[in-house]
Scaffold this motif. Structure first.
Motif, PDB file in Angstrom:
ATOM      1  N   PHE A 154       0.858  -1.194   0.000  1.00  0.00           N
ATOM      2  CA  PHE A 154       0.000   0.000   0.000  1.00  0.00           C
ATOM      3  C   PHE A 154       0.886   1.232   0.000  1.00  0.00           C
ATOM      4  CE2 PHE A 154      -2.416  -3.411   1.849  1.00  0.00           C
ATOM      5  CZ  PHE A 154      -3.702  -3.246   1.338  1.00  0.00           C
ATOM      6  N   MET A 155       0.403   2.262  -0.661  1.00  0.00           N
ATOM      7  CA  MET A 155       1.104   3.546  -0.676  1.00  0.00           C
ATOM      8  C   MET A 155       0.197   4.583  -0.024  1.00  0.00           C
ATOM      9  SD  MET A 155       3.036   3.454  -4.381  1.00  0.00           S
ATOM     10  CE  MET A 155       1.747   2.642  -5.319  1.00  0.00           C
ATOM     11  N   VAL A 156       0.676   5.197   1.069  1.00  0.00           N
ATOM     12  CA  VAL A 156      -0.173   6.090   1.851  1.00  0.00           C
ATOM     13  C   VAL A 156       0.586   7.356   2.245  1.00  0.00           C
ATOM     14  CG1 VAL A 156      -1.337   4.069   2.838  1.00  0.00           C
ATOM     15  CG2 VAL A 156       0.453   5.212   4.161  1.00  0.00           C
ATOM     16  N   SER A 157      -0.183   8.312   2.722  1.00  0.00           N
ATOM     17  CA  SER A 157       0.364   9.453   3.452  1.00  0.00           C
ATOM     18  C   SER A 157      -0.408   9.529   4.764  1.00  0.00           C
ATOM     19  CB  SER A 157       0.204  10.763   2.674  1.00  0.00           C
ATOM     20  OG  SER A 157       0.508  11.868   3.520  1.00  0.00           O
ATOM     21  N   ALA A 158       0.239   9.126   5.849  1.00  0.00           N
ATOM     22  CA  ALA A 158      -0.426   9.153   7.146  1.00  0.00           C
ATOM     23  C   ALA A 158      -0.790  10.571   7.553  1.00  0.00           C
ATOM     24  CB  ALA A 158       0.472   8.511   8.207  1.00  0.00           C
ATOM     25  N   THR A 159      -0.027  11.548   7.078  1.00  0.00           N
ATOM     26  CA  THR A 159      -0.285  12.949   7.427  1.00  0.00           C
ATOM     27  C   THR A 159      -1.539  13.478   6.751  1.00  0.00           C
ATOM     28  OG1 THR A 159       2.072  13.354   7.767  1.00  0.00           O
ATOM     29  CG2 THR A 159       0.678  15.284   7.429  1.00  0.00           C
ATOM     30  N   THR A 160      -1.692  13.218   5.451  1.00  0.00           N
ATOM     31  CA  THR A 160      -2.855  13.730   4.709  1.00  0.00           C
ATOM     32  C   THR A 160      -4.027  12.760   4.718  1.00  0.00           C
ATOM     33  OG1 THR A 160      -2.203  12.773   2.579  1.00  0.00           O
ATOM     34  CG2 THR A 160      -1.272  14.930   3.161  1.00  0.00           C
ATOM     35  N   GLY A 161      -3.751  11.484   4.981  1.00  0.00           N
ATOM     36  CA  GLY A 161      -4.808  10.476   4.971  1.00  0.00           C
ATOM     37  C   GLY A 161      -4.946   9.754   3.642  1.00  0.00           C
ATOM     38  N   GLY A 163      -4.811   7.227   0.885  1.00  0.00           N
ATOM     39  CA  GLY A 163      -4.572   5.786   0.831  1.00  0.00           C
ATOM     40  C   GLY A 163      -4.850   5.041   2.128  1.00  0.00           C
ATOM     41  N   VAL A 164      -5.136   5.753   3.212  1.00  0.00           N
ATOM     42  CA  VAL A 164      -5.310   5.100   4.516  1.00  0.00           C
ATOM     43  C   VAL A 164      -6.627   4.323   4.583  1.00  0.00           C
ATOM     44  CG1 VAL A 164      -5.564   5.488   7.008  1.00  0.00           C
ATOM     45  CG2 VAL A 164      -3.803   6.718   5.718  1.00  0.00           C
ATOM     46  N   ALA A 165      -7.695   4.844   3.977  1.00  0.00           N
ATOM     47  CA  ALA A 165      -8.992   4.150   4.004  1.00  0.00           C
ATOM     48  C   ALA A 165      -8.889   2.782   3.337  1.00  0.00           C
ATOM     49  CB  ALA A 165     -10.055   5.008   3.320  1.00  0.00           C
ATOM     50  N   GLU A 166      -8.156   2.719   2.211  1.00  0.00           N
ATOM     51  CA  GLU A 166      -7.984   1.446   1.518  1.00  0.00           C
ATOM     52  C   GLU A 166      -7.212   0.455   2.388  1.00  0.00           C
ATOM     53  OE1 GLU A 166      -7.425   4.418   0.321  1.00  0.00           O
ATOM     54  OE2 GLU A 166      -8.562   4.640  -1.552  1.00  0.00           O
ATOM     55  N   LEU A 167      -6.187   0.943   3.071  1.00  0.00           N
ATOM     56  CA  LEU A 167      -5.419   0.087   3.970  1.00  0.00           C
ATOM     57  C   LEU A 167      -6.293  -0.408   5.120  1.00  0.00           C
ATOM     58  CD1 LEU A 167      -2.823  -1.152   5.166  1.00  0.00           C
ATOM     59  CD2 LEU A 167      -2.307   1.104   6.143  1.00  0.00           C
ATOM     60  N   ASP A 169      -9.557  -0.772   5.276  1.00  0.00           N
ATOM     61  CA  ASP A 169     -10.564  -1.740   4.824  1.00  0.00           C
ATOM     62  C   ASP A 169      -9.928  -3.099   4.541  1.00  0.00           C
ATOM     63  OD1 ASP A 169     -12.437   0.240   5.069  1.00  0.00           O
ATOM     64  OD2 ASP A 169     -12.564   0.688   2.927  1.00  0.00           O
ATOM     65  N   ALA A 170      -8.713  -3.083   3.975  1.00  0.00           N
ATOM     66  CA  ALA A 170      -8.030  -4.342   3.693  1.00  0.00           C
ATOM     67  C   ALA A 170      -7.650  -5.059   4.991  1.00  0.00           C
ATOM     68  CB  ALA A 170      -6.782  -4.080   2.848  1.00  0.00           C
ATOM     69  N   LEU A 171      -7.237  -4.313   5.989  1.00  0.00           N
ATOM     70  CA  LEU A 171      -6.921  -4.902   7.294  1.00  0.00           C
ATOM     71  C   LEU A 171      -8.160  -5.562   7.889  1.00  0.00           C
ATOM     72  CD1 LEU A 171      -4.655  -2.124   8.879  1.00  0.00           C
ATOM     73  CD2 LEU A 171      -3.919  -4.403   8.135  1.00  0.00           C
ATOM     74  N   ALA A 172      -9.305  -4.886   7.788  1.00  0.00           N
ATOM     75  CA  ALA A 172     -10.553  -5.435   8.332  1.00  0.00           C
ATOM     76  C   ALA A 172     -10.893  -6.764   7.660  1.00  0.00           C
ATOM     77  CB  ALA A 172     -11.684  -4.432   8.157  1.00  0.00           C
ATOM     78  N   ARG A 173     -10.737  -6.825   6.343  1.00  0.00           N
ATOM     79  CA  ARG A 173     -11.064  -8.057   5.613  1.00  0.00           C
ATOM     80  C   ARG A 173     -10.116  -9.198   5.957  1.00  0.00           C
ATOM     81  NH1 ARG A 173     -11.765  -4.240   1.335  1.00  0.00           N
ATOM     82  NH2 ARG A 173      -9.658  -4.717   0.561  1.00  0.00           N
ATOM     83  N   SER A 174      -8.879  -8.848   6.347  1.00  0.00           N
ATOM     84  CA  SER A 174      -7.863  -9.873   6.588  1.00  0.00           C
ATOM     85  C   SER A 174      -7.906 -10.458   7.998  1.00  0.00           C
ATOM     86  CB  SER A 174      -6.471  -9.298   6.334  1.00  0.00           C
ATOM     87  OG  SER A 174      -6.093  -8.434   7.396  1.00  0.00           O
ATOM     88  N   MET A 175      -8.671  -9.857   8.899  1.00  0.00           N
ATOM     89  CA  MET A 175      -8.694 -10.333  10.282  1.00  0.00           C
ATOM     90  C   MET A 175      -9.307 -11.733  10.371  1.00  0.00           C
ATOM     91  SD  MET A 175      -7.225  -8.036  12.216  1.00  0.00           S
ATOM     92  CE  MET A 175      -6.069  -8.066  10.832  1.00  0.00           C
TER      93      MET A 175
END
Length: 301
Positions: A154-161, A163-167, A169-175
């Motif tokens: 995943f490619m994100v910017s934690a400061t601006t947000g 790509g974070v929503a995609e990450l 949601d993917a974490l939720a599906r992987s649990m």
């Protein structure tokens, strides 16, 4: 709760691993949607494992923010690095967070090589991608995957947000399927006393810059609920040198008053009630080599 697989409860631990200043605490706060881990421009801000509890549909994601991994020199440093690796060993999934701007540093290479030997599922998250030309990202991903096989990237910017929503949601599906381990309304497993101490320490880091190094700790001495619904917090700031104590207090007590005022504002927002904060500064040489003080920070001394 429905018996269908999509509605079955899911719960798992996700460890966020990376070098100092990769943006682990910022990412945790962004995913959780609230401030759980303190952030400052200084490296090694996080000292112990901090867990954020995130609900996403039927999934409960237990996000573990670990201290940045670096070459330890002091007993405190060794305890911090040990806490980071322990956080990974206890997790269902490991997120390797890499500062895309810093690239593949020697420190990051060392972390990657150790992860490669651990035989665990690792997701690669490139952070600060808003600060890097897109053409440089794919070669960096390829270089990392040459050393470590990452099942997702995943490619994100934690400061601006970005790509974070995609990450998230993917974490939720992987649990993995399983019962939730914490009440859905909980945000973190940190006790309020420890959270209060961390907010004070954040203000010390932000307001003293390079004047007072990391040989500073904060402990909550008392956390008292008052009849009017407010809370009184008494905290002690411990420094290792007389000069640091003078800097923290400031001329006429101005610096410590400003630290207290800004920390009080943060704590009022965090606890959603009025906070009375009282700070004391003490000098105690070598506190960062003493087991009892490391345990008070939640570290194994």
């Amino acid at each position: 709760m429905s018996d269908t697989p999509t509605d079955a409860p899911r719960c798992g631990f996700v460890a966020i691993i990376g070098a100092p200043n990769a943006g682990k605490s910022t990412l945790l706060n962004r995913i959780a949607g609230t401030k759980l881990s303190i952030v400052s421009p200084k490296a090694q801000t996080t000292r112990f494992r901090i867990m954020g509890i995130l609900m996403r549909g039927p999934a409960q994601i237990l996000l573990v923010d670990t201290p940045g991994i670096f070459q330890p020199k002091r007993r405190l440093d060794r305890a911090m690095v040990a806490a980071a690796w322990t956080g990974m060993q206890d997790a269902d999934l490991t997120v390797l967070l890499v500062d895309a701007k810093a690239g593949l540093s020697e420190l990051t290479k060392g972390i990657i090589d150790r992860l490669a030997k651990a035989d665990r599922e690792v997701w690669l998250v490139l952070n600060k991608t808003d600060l890097v030309e897109p053409a440089k990202l794919l070669p960096l991903i390829a270089a990392i995957n040459e050393r470590l096989t990452c099942s997702e990237t995943f490619m994100v910017s934690a400061t601006t947000g970005e790509g974070v929503a995609e990450l998230r949601d993917a974490l939720a599906r992987s649990m993995p399927e399983g019962p939730h381990l914490y009440p859905e309304e909980d945000l973190t497993d940190l006790p309020d006393r420890l959270l209060a101490a961390e907010i004070v320490r954040e203000q010390i880091l932000l307001q003293t810059h390079q004047e007072v190094p990391h040989e500073t700790t904060v402990e909550t001495e008392s956390f008292t609920e008052r009849k009017d619904g407010s809370v009184r917090i008494d905290a002690t700031i411990t420094v290792s040198r007389p000069g640091h104590k003078a800097i923290l207090i400031g001329a006429g007590g101005a610096r410590i008053k400003e630290i207290g005022a800004k920390a009080r504002l943060e704590l009022t927002k965090l606890f959603d009630r009025k906070v009375h904060l009282f700070l004391t500064v003490k000098e105690r040489a070598g506190w960062d080599e003493k087991t009892q003080h490391l345990r008070a920070l939640g570290l194994d001394g």
